[in-house]
Design a protein around this motif. Sequence first.
Motif, PDB file in Angstrom:
ATOM      1  N   THR A  54      -8.550  14.600 -26.456  1.00 14.17           N
ATOM      2  CA  THR A  54      -8.376  13.871 -25.202  1.00 14.17           C
ATOM      3  C   THR A  54      -9.654  13.837 -24.364  1.00 14.17           C
ATOM      4  O   THR A  54      -9.990  12.809 -23.785  1.00 14.17           O
ATOM      5  N   GLY A  55     -10.358  14.936 -24.291  1.00 15.19           N
ATOM      6  CA  GLY A  55     -11.588  14.983 -23.503  1.00 15.19           C
ATOM      7  C   GLY A  55     -12.588  13.932 -23.940  1.00 15.19           C
ATOM      8  O   GLY A  55     -13.166  13.222 -23.118  1.00 15.19           O
ATOM      9  N   GLN A  56     -12.767  13.804 -25.243  1.00 11.52           N
ATOM     10  CA  GLN A  56     -13.690  12.797 -25.774  1.00 11.52           C
ATOM     11  C   GLN A  56     -13.155  11.396 -25.547  1.00 11.52           C
ATOM     12  O   GLN A  56     -13.889  10.486 -25.181  1.00 11.52           O
ATOM     13  N   VAL A  74      -0.839  16.955 -16.033  1.00 10.10           N
ATOM     14  CA  VAL A  74       0.049  16.769 -17.185  1.00 10.10           C
ATOM     15  C   VAL A  74      -0.598  17.418 -18.409  1.00 10.10           C
ATOM     16  O   VAL A  74      -1.761  17.801 -18.376  1.00 10.10           O
ATOM     17  N   TRP A  75       0.179  17.513 -19.478  1.00  8.71           N
ATOM     18  CA  TRP A  75      -0.276  18.152 -20.713  1.00  8.71           C
ATOM     19  C   TRP A  75      -0.128  17.194 -21.890  1.00  8.71           C
ATOM     20  O   TRP A  75       0.711  16.291 -21.859  1.00  8.71           O
ATOM     21  N   THR A  76      -0.934  17.402 -22.920  1.00 13.87           N
ATOM     22  CA  THR A  76      -0.840  16.616 -24.144  1.00 13.87           C
ATOM     23  C   THR A  76      -1.181  17.498 -25.339  1.00 13.87           C
ATOM     24  O   THR A  76      -1.838  18.528 -25.183  1.00 13.87           O
ATOM     25  N   GLY A  77      -0.755  17.062 -26.491  1.00 13.68           N
ATOM     26  CA  GLY A  77      -1.108  17.741 -27.730  1.00 13.68           C
ATOM     27  C   GLY A  77      -2.282  17.088 -28.428  1.00 13.68           C
ATOM     28  O   GLY A  77      -2.723  17.547 -29.477  1.00 13.68           O
ATOM     29  N   GLU A  78      -2.793  16.013 -27.859  1.00 15.84           N
ATOM     30  CA  GLU A  78      -3.941  15.304 -28.438  1.00 15.84           C
ATOM     31  C   GLU A  78      -5.209  16.080 -28.120  1.00 15.84           C
ATOM     32  O   GLU A  78      -5.745  16.009 -27.017  1.00 15.84           O
ATOM     33  N   MET A  79      -5.702  16.819 -29.088  1.00 17.74           N
ATOM     34  CA  MET A  79      -6.807  17.743 -28.858  1.00 17.74           C
ATOM     35  C   MET A  79      -8.145  17.050 -28.605  1.00 17.74           C
ATOM     36  O   MET A  79      -9.068  17.669 -28.096  1.00 17.74           O
ATOM     37  N   ASP A 112      -8.935  20.172 -19.457  1.00 14.08           N
ATOM     38  CA  ASP A 112      -9.143  21.500 -20.028  1.00 14.08           C
ATOM     39  C   ASP A 112      -8.477  21.566 -21.390  1.00 14.08           C
ATOM     40  O   ASP A 112      -7.277  21.279 -21.507  1.00 14.08           O
ATOM     41  N   THR A 113      -9.239  21.948 -22.399  1.00 16.52           N
ATOM     42  CA  THR A 113      -8.721  22.043 -23.760  1.00 16.52           C
ATOM     43  C   THR A 113      -8.461  23.507 -24.094  1.00 16.52           C
ATOM     44  O   THR A 113      -9.348  24.351 -23.949  1.00 16.52           O
TER      45      THR A 113
END
Length: 120
Positions: A58-60, A51-56, A73-74
């Motif tokens: 997210t990884g953290q 899935v995809w998100t706009g929350e940059m 993946d950012t």
Amino acid sequence: MATWADVDELAGRLPGAEAGIAHEGSAAWYAGRHTFARLRFDDDGRELVQVWTGEMDTGQALADRSETFVRIDTFRHRVTMWARLDRLDRRELAELVLDSYDIRGGRRRRGDTGLAALLS
């Protein structure tokens, strides 16, 4: 515990969402011409959802959940993540699918369809 069948059910409730096949042959859901949910498998054959998100960040934010979110993946304007379906409950899966639909297809596309409609 969720499965790809749950993704099919949830995504099928979103306006204009269409089931299809990704370029390499896996099951996928589209909002317009953009994939917003895609079936993947890990090395043990367990189902994953991409899935995809706009929350940059997210990884953290998900760093302590690497057993569930196995790949993040950012990119410049969005983040893609792969999550083990058997480690998600239905509500969290619905939230991920809805967010991905918005980022890939545009928020206006879904109109008033919200989380409650997906979970009903």
